[in-house]
Design an enzyme around this catalytic site. Sequence first.
Site, PDB file in Angstrom:
ATOM      1  N   VAL A 142      -0.778  -2.931  10.498  1.00 42.18           N
ATOM      2  CA  VAL A 142      -0.122  -2.565  11.761  1.00 42.18           C
ATOM      3  C   VAL A 142      -0.665  -3.322  12.973  1.00 42.18           C
ATOM      4  O   VAL A 142      -0.107  -3.211  14.044  1.00 42.18           O
ATOM      5  CB  VAL A 142      -0.228  -1.037  12.031  1.00 42.18           C
ATOM      6  CG1 VAL A 142       0.592  -0.258  11.027  1.00 42.18           C
ATOM      7  CG2 VAL A 142      -1.669  -0.572  12.054  1.00 42.18           C
ATOM      8  N   LYS A 191      -9.211   2.730  -2.267  1.00 43.33           N
ATOM      9  CA  LYS A 191      -9.552   2.039  -1.005  1.00 43.33           C
ATOM     10  C   LYS A 191     -10.889   2.534  -0.446  1.00 43.33           C
ATOM     11  O   LYS A 191     -11.092   3.743  -0.264  1.00 43.33           O
ATOM     12  CB  LYS A 191      -8.426   2.286   0.002  1.00 43.33           C
ATOM     13  CG  LYS A 191      -8.550   1.515   1.304  1.00 43.33           C
ATOM     14  CD  LYS A 191      -7.310   1.804   2.168  1.00 43.33           C
ATOM     15  CE  LYS A 191      -7.275   0.967   3.431  1.00 43.33           C
ATOM     16  NZ  LYS A 191      -6.058   1.257   4.230  1.00 43.33           N
ATOM     17  N   GLU A 206       0.847  -1.206   0.000  1.00 41.78           N
ATOM     18  CA  GLU A 206       0.000   0.000   0.000  1.00 41.78           C
ATOM     19  C   GLU A 206       0.886   1.263   0.000  1.00 41.78           C
ATOM     20  O   GLU A 206       1.958   1.276   0.608  1.00 41.78           O
ATOM     21  CB  GLU A 206      -0.840  -0.057   1.285  1.00 41.78           C
ATOM     22  CG  GLU A 206      -1.798   1.087   1.513  1.00 41.78           C
ATOM     23  CD  GLU A 206      -2.552   0.898   2.850  1.00 41.78           C
ATOM     24  OE1 GLU A 206      -2.179   0.027   3.671  1.00 41.78           O
ATOM     25  OE2 GLU A 206      -3.532   1.647   3.058  1.00 41.78           O
ATOM     26  N   CYS A 256      -5.348  -3.241   2.136  1.00 34.25           N
ATOM     27  CA  CYS A 256      -5.135  -3.326   3.583  1.00 34.25           C
ATOM     28  C   CYS A 256      -6.426  -3.480   4.384  1.00 34.25           C
ATOM     29  O   CYS A 256      -7.053  -4.520   4.329  1.00 34.25           O
ATOM     30  CB  CYS A 256      -4.296  -2.141   4.053  1.00 34.25           C
ATOM     31  SG  CYS A 256      -3.420  -2.535   5.590  1.00 34.25           S
TER      32      CYS A 256
HETATM   33  C1  ACM Z   1      -4.232  -0.123   6.974  1.00 33.37           C
HETATM   34  O1  ACM Z   1      -5.318  -0.176   6.415  1.00 33.37           O
HETATM   35  N1  ACM Z   1      -3.191   0.430   6.390  1.00 33.37           N
HETATM   36  C2  ACM Z   1      -4.056  -0.694   8.317  1.00 33.37           C
END
Ligand code: ACM
Length: 262
Positions: free
Chosen positions: A173, A113, A42, A146
């Site tokens: 994370v 996203k 990402e 992510c």
């Molecule tokens: C994330 O979506 N970068 C944790």
Amino acid sequence: MKNFKISAIQFSPAFGNLNGTISALKPLLKQASNSNLVVLPELANSGYNFKDFDEAYSFSEVPGKSIFVDFLITQCRQYGFSLVSGFNERCGDLIYNSALLINKNGIAGKYRKIQLFMNEKDYFTAGDKSPDLFEVAGAKIGILICFDWVFAELWNGLASKGADIICHPSNLVLPGKAQKAIPVWAMTNKIFIATANRIGTEGNLTFTGNSIIAAPSGEFLASASPDSTEIISAECDLTLARDKMITPKNHLFKDRRPELFD
Ligand code: ACM
């Protein structure tokens, strides 16, 4: 069916330093050169942990005028693969946490996203479009980014559209969470998933590595360490993702009961 080779590159993009990131990526992309498709983490063109919107915006790029995209196109021309990369995308006054599908001809697809995580909500505008399906060397490819991993409808939606493989550029994370869920989403949707997670620390955030390629059986085809630069690869037999029978009497999509829900 001929196997499709996918690779995920786990590395640490240089925060706000495109030349540093490009230098780090060059030898890794060379090592992945015998792949059909390579997945990068990402926000690979910018890094992740911005102090405010202005900093995030200053590291963003317009896809058609991007040093990073131009570099990736040259790599696709040199090695013959396609790439999916996370991308800090500028569009006028807004920025999106996007991923681009790139091949030797240029940008072949984009996903923004949908599910923004924590402080991303302060910088990025969420995608408002259902994820598309793209074709790469005979494989049907979907993209999620992510934190999208939490949301069942995103995996189900792309699998229902016919995705064989979902590419999942990540900057995870929360230790050990997505990495447990990804093989389950792969199994319950009968798809391949390639999660390219990053490593390293930016301020108070440490990224969790452990990139994964998961099979429609729910097995790990490949996995990386929590903290090293690595390339993981797997051969995907696409027929396994196209057979949606779970038992001779159970079909993944036809057995659904949407009438029982609002
Ligand atoms: C994330 O979506 N970068 C944790």
